[in-house]
Design a protein around this motif. Sequence first.
Motif, PDB file in Angstrom:
ATOM      1  N   LYS A  79      38.740 -50.500  32.628  1.00  0.00           N
ATOM      2  CA  LYS A  79      39.048 -50.313  34.045  1.00  0.00           C
ATOM      3  C   LYS A  79      38.183 -51.165  34.966  1.00  0.00           C
ATOM      4  N   MET A  80      37.318 -52.000  34.384  1.00  0.00           N
ATOM      5  CA  MET A  80      36.485 -52.875  35.202  1.00  0.00           C
ATOM      6  C   MET A  80      37.347 -53.953  35.856  1.00  0.00           C
ATOM      7  N   PRO A  81      37.060 -54.297  37.107  1.00  0.00           N
ATOM      8  CA  PRO A  81      37.816 -55.374  37.750  1.00  0.00           C
ATOM      9  C   PRO A  81      37.644 -56.684  36.969  1.00  0.00           C
ATOM     10  N   PRO A  82      38.744 -57.310  36.540  1.00  0.00           N
ATOM     11  CA  PRO A  82      38.637 -58.579  35.806  1.00  0.00           C
ATOM     12  C   PRO A  82      37.874 -59.614  36.622  1.00  0.00           C
ATOM     13  N   GLY A  83      36.964 -60.311  35.951  1.00  0.00           N
ATOM     14  CA  GLY A  83      36.155 -61.331  36.609  1.00  0.00           C
ATOM     15  C   GLY A  83      34.784 -60.849  37.024  1.00  0.00           C
ATOM     16  N   LEU A  84      34.595 -59.529  37.137  1.00  0.00           N
ATOM     17  CA  LEU A  84      33.301 -59.004  37.575  1.00  0.00           C
ATOM     18  C   LEU A  84      32.201 -59.336  36.580  1.00  0.00           C
ATOM     19  N   MET A  85      32.510 -59.200  35.277  1.00  0.00           N
ATOM     20  CA  MET A  85      31.494 -59.400  34.256  1.00  0.00           C
ATOM     21  C   MET A  85      31.040 -60.854  34.143  1.00  0.00           C
ATOM     22  N   GLU A  86      31.739 -61.752  34.817  1.00  0.00           N
ATOM     23  CA  GLU A  86      31.362 -63.164  34.781  1.00  0.00           C
ATOM     24  C   GLU A  86      29.928 -63.370  35.258  1.00  0.00           C
ATOM     25  N   VAL A  87      29.478 -62.536  36.200  1.00  0.00           N
ATOM     26  CA  VAL A  87      28.129 -62.714  36.741  1.00  0.00           C
ATOM     27  C   VAL A  87      27.063 -62.354  35.716  1.00  0.00           C
ATOM     28  N   LEU A  88      27.450 -61.632  34.643  1.00  0.00           N
ATOM     29  CA  LEU A  88      26.473 -61.259  33.612  1.00  0.00           C
ATOM     30  C   LEU A  88      26.281 -62.365  32.581  1.00  0.00           C
ATOM     31  N   ARG A  89      27.222 -63.282  32.507  1.00  0.00           N
ATOM     32  CA  ARG A  89      27.190 -64.280  31.436  1.00  0.00           C
ATOM     33  C   ARG A  89      25.862 -65.020  31.338  1.00  0.00           C
ATOM     34  N   PRO A  90      25.247 -65.451  32.444  1.00  0.00           N
ATOM     35  CA  PRO A  90      23.950 -66.140  32.308  1.00  0.00           C
ATOM     36  C   PRO A  90      22.855 -65.259  31.719  1.00  0.00           C
ATOM     37  N   PHE A  91      22.985 -63.936  31.876  1.00  0.00           N
ATOM     38  CA  PHE A  91      21.955 -63.024  31.379  1.00  0.00           C
ATOM     39  C   PHE A  91      22.114 -62.706  29.894  1.00  0.00           C
ATOM     40  N   LEU A  92      23.247 -63.016  29.298  1.00  0.00           N
ATOM     41  CA  LEU A  92      23.538 -62.580  27.935  1.00  0.00           C
ATOM     42  C   LEU A  92      23.261 -63.637  26.880  1.00  0.00           C
ATOM     43  N   GLY A  93      22.989 -64.851  27.293  1.00  0.00           N
ATOM     44  CA  GLY A  93      22.791 -65.937  26.344  1.00  0.00           C
ATOM     45  C   GLY A  93      21.348 -66.106  25.916  1.00  0.00           C
ATOM     46  N   SER A  94      21.040 -67.300  25.431  1.00  0.00           N
ATOM     47  CA  SER A  94      19.714 -67.536  24.825  1.00  0.00           C
ATOM     48  C   SER A  94      18.822 -68.426  25.664  1.00  0.00           C
ATOM     49  N   SER A  95      19.134 -68.605  26.952  1.00  0.00           N
ATOM     50  CA  SER A  95      18.242 -69.374  27.811  1.00  0.00           C
ATOM     51  C   SER A  95      16.922 -68.624  27.982  1.00  0.00           C
ATOM     52  N   TRP A  96      15.888 -69.357  28.239  1.00  0.00           N
ATOM     53  CA  TRP A  96      14.577 -68.714  28.350  1.00  0.00           C
ATOM     54  C   TRP A  96      14.435 -67.921  29.644  1.00  0.00           C
ATOM     55  N   VAL A  97      14.914 -68.493  30.738  1.00  0.00           N
ATOM     56  CA  VAL A  97      14.733 -67.866  32.043  1.00  0.00           C
ATOM     57  C   VAL A  97      16.022 -68.054  32.846  1.00  0.00           C
ATOM     58  N   VAL A  98      16.439 -67.013  33.556  1.00  0.00           N
ATOM     59  CA  VAL A  98      17.591 -67.088  34.441  1.00  0.00           C
ATOM     60  C   VAL A  98      17.164 -66.622  35.823  1.00  0.00           C
ATOM     61  N   TYR A  99      17.405 -67.446  36.837  1.00  0.00           N
ATOM     62  CA  TYR A  99      17.037 -67.104  38.210  1.00  0.00           C
ATOM     63  C   TYR A  99      15.571 -66.678  38.298  1.00  0.00           C
ATOM     64  N   GLY A 100      14.726 -67.357  37.518  1.00  0.00           N
ATOM     65  CA  GLY A 100      13.298 -67.058  37.541  1.00  0.00           C
ATOM     66  C   GLY A 100      12.894 -65.808  36.806  1.00  0.00           C
ATOM     67  N   THR A 101      13.826 -65.206  36.041  1.00  0.00           N
ATOM     68  CA  THR A 101      13.559 -63.932  35.366  1.00  0.00           C
ATOM     69  C   THR A 101      13.681 -64.084  33.854  1.00  0.00           C
ATOM     70  N   ASN A 102      12.684 -63.587  33.122  1.00  0.00           N
ATOM     71  CA  ASN A 102      12.769 -63.528  31.664  1.00  0.00           C
ATOM     72  C   ASN A 102      13.526 -62.245  31.304  1.00  0.00           C
ATOM     73  N   TYR A 103      14.664 -62.386  30.671  1.00  0.00           N
ATOM     74  CA  TYR A 103      15.561 -61.245  30.467  1.00  0.00           C
ATOM     75  C   TYR A 103      15.844 -60.985  28.993  1.00  0.00           C
ATOM     76  N   ARG A 104      15.123 -61.633  28.091  1.00  0.00           N
ATOM     77  CA  ARG A 104      15.499 -61.627  26.675  1.00  0.00           C
ATOM     78  C   ARG A 104      15.217 -60.301  25.971  1.00  0.00           C
ATOM     79  N   LYS A 105      14.512 -59.382  26.617  1.00  0.00           N
ATOM     80  CA  LYS A 105      14.251 -58.082  25.995  1.00  0.00           C
ATOM     81  C   LYS A 105      15.168 -56.980  26.529  1.00  0.00           C
ATOM     82  N   ALA A 106      16.157 -57.368  27.294  1.00  0.00           N
ATOM     83  CA  ALA A 106      17.104 -56.388  27.831  1.00  0.00           C
ATOM     84  C   ALA A 106      18.151 -56.033  26.779  1.00  0.00           C
TER      85      ALA A 106
END
Length: 321
Positions: free
Chosen positions: A165-192
């Motif tokens: 029931k999530m609006p299609p396209g909303l989850m697109e903003v999470l994509r940078p947080f789910l990958g293997s980059s070291w830092v996103v928007y200045g935030t280390n998120y790899r332990k989430a």
Amino acid sequence: MAAVTRSCRPWGSLLGLLGLVSAAAAAWDLASLRCNLGAFCECDFRPDLPGLECDLAQHLAGQHLAKALVVKALKSFVRDPAPTKPLVLSLHGWTGTGKSYVSSLLAHYLFQGGLRSPRVHHFSPVIHFPHPSHIERYKKDLKSWVQGNLTACGRSLFLFDEMDKMPPGLMEVLRPFLGSSWVVYGTNYRKAIFIFISNTGGEQINQVALEAWRSRRDREEILLQELEPVISRAVLDNPHHGFSHSGIMEERLLDAVVPFLPLQRHHVRHCVLNELAQLGLEPRDEVVQAVLDSTTFFPEDEQLFSSNGCKTVASRISLFL
């Protein structure tokens, strides 16, 4: 005499319990100090994997694949001091099969405050994203919320319920947080940890389970390799699923697709007995049988699987006590 359930936390003596409480309080104070000083921040992340494994073994009925996948993924992730990406799990299956129950257990056994921990964030489309026309505002708010909370503490859990029931396209903003980059928007998120819950794929899972039963295969012989492709296809073919237009599945950002099998009569019986035990009551055959008799099973010919899993067991029990 009231029924007694086995504890998954063998505390031992009262003195031992008080010692553990004191130690936990000290650890909490130290962790809080480190968070406040901006150093390595674990906050109230207190993983108890043996407790989780015990609880799953005792109370999660009929889900050999889900148990194995969740425990294996968590052990690997929690024991890695420097994971290369966040843990991303997608839970799929028919209603009442244990998806929400497992997600609540994860919160309980990973964070000191469980679902009430400030590090556990639960999103529901009905509550948080009710109007599809506001999708751009939701995107901005969700990105800001995730980024802000990961900045406060990298050990955070994000639960996304009812992905259908999530609006299609909303989850697109999470994509940078789910990958293997070291830092996103200045935030280390790899332990989430990100958990997505969905009924999509449930019909396909049910069909595989039904064919296995008709072929006289043991339920435990059903393999992930049989289910993962049909679940993925069901999600990709569903334009109303939250992953639609997000790129999350196409870029293989999920660490595991976790299937939940439909529940048979003996699994529902297990749920009834568990619920009676939680209420402090002895198992009564007439109550157990009454709940089973009031449960609808499908397909029409075989009457094999519960139409709503164990979802209504608690409310049905109250009718027959």
